[in-house]
Design a protein around this motif. Structure first.
Motif, PDB file in Angstrom:
ATOM      1  N   HIS A   1     -26.590  32.278   4.834  1.00 52.43           N
ATOM      2  CA  HIS A   1     -26.315  32.789   3.576  1.00 52.43           C
ATOM      3  C   HIS A   1     -25.411  31.250   2.865  1.00 52.43           C
ATOM      4  CE1 HIS A   1     -22.362  32.309   6.189  1.00 52.43           C
ATOM      5  NE2 HIS A   1     -21.780  32.364   5.522  1.00 52.43           N
TER       6      HIS A   1
ATOM      7  N   ASP B   1     -20.497  26.061   4.448  1.00 52.91           N
ATOM      8  CA  ASP B   1     -20.188  25.821   6.004  1.00 52.91           C
ATOM      9  C   ASP B   1     -21.753  26.024   6.908  1.00 52.91           C
ATOM     10  OD1 ASP B   1     -19.735  28.482   5.573  1.00 52.91           O
ATOM     11  OD2 ASP B   1     -18.509  28.798   8.177  1.00 52.91           O
ATOM     12  N   HIS B   2     -22.183  26.510   6.083  1.00 53.02           N
ATOM     13  CA  HIS B   2     -23.940  26.896   7.009  1.00 53.02           C
ATOM     14  C   HIS B   2     -24.933  25.692   6.019  1.00 53.02           C
ATOM     15  CE1 HIS B   2     -21.805  30.543   9.102  1.00 53.02           C
ATOM     16  NE2 HIS B   2     -21.315  30.349   8.134  1.00 53.02           N
TER      17      HIS B   2
ATOM     18  N   ASP C   1     -22.386  35.632   9.865  1.00 52.67           N
ATOM     19  CA  ASP C   1     -20.910  36.219  10.125  1.00 52.67           C
ATOM     20  C   ASP C   1     -20.573  37.274   9.250  1.00 52.67           C
ATOM     21  OD1 ASP C   1     -20.633  33.093  10.189  1.00 52.67           O
ATOM     22  OD2 ASP C   1     -19.718  32.903   8.007  1.00 52.67           O
TER      23      ASP C   1
ATOM     24  N   HIS D   1     -14.365  37.665   7.384  1.00 55.00           N
ATOM     25  CA  HIS D   1     -15.105  38.025   8.974  1.00 55.00           C
ATOM     26  C   HIS D   1     -14.085  39.744   9.676  1.00 55.00           C
ATOM     27  CE1 HIS D   1     -16.452  33.740   9.110  1.00 55.00           C
ATOM     28  NE2 HIS D   1     -15.531  33.912   8.025  1.00 55.00           N
TER      29      HIS D   1
ATOM     30  N   HIS E   1     -18.874  30.040  15.718  1.00 57.93           N
ATOM     31  CA  HIS E   1     -18.046  29.546  14.596  1.00 57.93           C
ATOM     32  C   HIS E   1     -16.549  29.951  14.917  1.00 57.93           C
ATOM     33  CE1 HIS E   1     -17.124  30.781  10.341  1.00 57.93           C
ATOM     34  NE2 HIS E   1     -18.409  30.454  10.091  1.00 57.93           N
TER      35      HIS E   1
END
Ligand code: ZN
Length: 493
Positions: free
Chosen positions: A95, A99-100, A210, A446, A468
């Protein structure tokens, strides 16, 4: 044999970079930025140097030192080869959260990025409304001879290179050489998130990305868990960002709690939420509709809604930017000509106040500016980002206005200071007079402990590697075969 090397995203929240190797096929799952690693060395005014970014990042252990992976303009200029062929066949993107995905801008444009159409449009939104380089690279350190015969630095269209982006369809398997990839949608706080099941020559691997069950896409997460169980997983990479917290409210609760506050507010309702979380936008949109107000969005959100509305596959998933319950807020441009004498400054100068992507919104039938909001406060839910609090000076919230904050609570010192500053703005304008005027209404992207436990138990994988998270003790409690890895460790399947 199949292996995974964890170049990030372990003992850490985000920064996922998992290199999967199978019979000569090499793919990365995500290529994200780690906030904690960057935060160790960098700050607003201290960053990797443009002239030496790759080497700076290698030296500090932030990027893996792999030849053939990075942009040739960078690699050549910084003395890290750059003439070699790449060995990396693809990047699979779960996604478009930074952070990805953030470090994709360092990658060679000929390495294909496989992602959902939603992720592609969000990256396009990043590029066109900011200075990112996800879909189009702008090569640096290039020179050319100008018409005076001088050597000049090349900029603009001369240096634009499109990146190879391959969009996949939810649930439709595709192959990258020896690896079969099953992209499965899951519920998270941005559109288009996909978990993966990889079918490799030595077994199958699940990657949760996530996920959660308390948003609008619970059934998607449920289906992913079911597909994992059917796939007889050898290994599951399972997230655990909030594995240590108890269950929370749901996205639907956010929607109804916001509506309650709006009903109790006599004047303007001001709100803040994550700009690209369109499911959250939907919560405010529905709350606005149910309370007979308009939702006033900013141009960045209007642009994202426009991109989704223009896509044949995604049209109708979210409101269009011209929806009758939406108004598009025209902010002051660089000269602030919006309320100046147009006879003197001309229409052309007014347009020059805005970026190319912003200009069409000036002509929208539902465009409004601060004067409309100021005059008819009780008609609006006004989106105000943390980065444009100055708009409050124009809008002048009247007595009896309220603020709904629908963003994550601060979890470090820097964020606590920032939140205090934001509060100051609302106190200054009389929106916050007492502690309980501060309405924090938010749910995380999350899953809580119960939800992650459910994923672990029902995917039924032979082995589990926590990703993660900084709390792998819960994974260990709930699975008998947990393998913990450190950054750069290689795990053989
Ligand atoms: Zn993440």
């Amino acid at each position: 044999m199949t292996s995974i090397t964890f170049h990030g995203g372990v003992n850490d929240i985000g920064g996922n970079k998992f290199l999967v190797e199978d019979k000569g096929t090499k793919i990365f799952m995500d290529f994200g930025m780690s906030f904690s690693q960057e935060g160790q060395f960098f700050s607003q005014f201290l960053n990797a140097r443009t002239s030496n970014s790759l080497i700076d990042m290698f030296d500090l252990g932030i990027l893996p030192k792999i030849k053939g992976l990075y942009r040739r303009d960078y690699a050549r200029h910084m003395g890290f080869d750059g003439d070699e062929e790449t060995e990396i066949d693809a990047v699979l993107l779960t996604h478009a959260h930074v952070d990805h995905c953030a470090y994709i801008s360092f990658l060679r444009p000929d390495i294909p990025i496989y992602c959902s159409e939603e992720s592609k449009l969000i990256m396009q939104n990043f590029d066109e409304t900011g200075s990112d380089q996800y879909l189009t690279l702008k090569e640096r350190f290039q020179i050319y001879e100008n018409n005076k015969g001088e050597i000049s630095r090349a900029t603009g269209d001369k240096v634009k290179v499109p990146r190879r982006i391959e969009t996949f369809e939810s649930g439709k398997e595709f192959s990258i050489d020896s690896i079969n990839v099953e992209p499965l949608p899951v519920d998270h706080s941005i559109p288009g998130v996909h978990a993966f099941i990889l079918h490799t020559s030595s077994g199958s691997i699940g990657n949760t990305a996530d996920l959660r069950f308390h948003g609008r896409r619970k059934d998607d997460t449920e289906n992913f868990v079911k597909r994992c169980a059917e796939s007889d997983l050898d290994l599951l990479l399972c997230e655990g960002t909030r594995i240590d917290v108890p269950p929370s409210i749901t996205e639907y609760d956010v929607e109804s709690e916001v509506a309650k506050i709006v009903n109790d507010t006599k004047q303007l309702v001001i709100c803040g939420y994550p700009v690209r979380d369109l499911d959250r936008l939907l919560s405010f949109y529905i709350a606005a509709k149910n309370t007979n107000r308009y939702l006033v969005i900013d141009m960045k959100q209007a642009y994202l809604l426009k991109l989704f509305d223009e896509s044949a596959n995604l049209k109708g998933h979210y409101p269009s930017p011209t929806d009758k319950n939406i108004k598009v807020y025209i902010q002051r441009g660089s000269w602030g000509l919006i309320d100046k004498d147009i006879e003197k400054f001309t229409e052309r100068q007014l347009l020059a106040d805005y970026g190319t992507w912003q200009r069409e919104f000036l002509d929208y039938p539902n465009a409004i500016d601060y004067r409309d909001v100021q005059k008819n406060q009780k008609d609006f839910i006004f989106y105000c980002s943390d980065f444009r609090l100055q708009d409050l000076i124009d809008v002048k919230p009247a007595e009896g206005s309220s603020y709904v904050r629908s963003l994550t609570e601060p979890f470090n010192d820097e964020m606590i200071i920032k939140e205090k500053q934001i509060k100051n703005w609302f106190v200054h304008f009389g929106v916050i007079n007492r502690e309980d005027d501060w309405h924090q209404i938010h749910v995380s992207g999350h899953g809580d402990g119960e939800q992650i436990k459910y994923v672990i138990e029902n995917t039924n994988s032979k082995k589990l590697i926590p990703i993660h998270t900084i709390h792998d003790e819960y994974h260990k409690k709930w699975h008998s075969n947990v393998h913990t890895v450190n950054q750069h460790d290689k795990y053989n399947l």
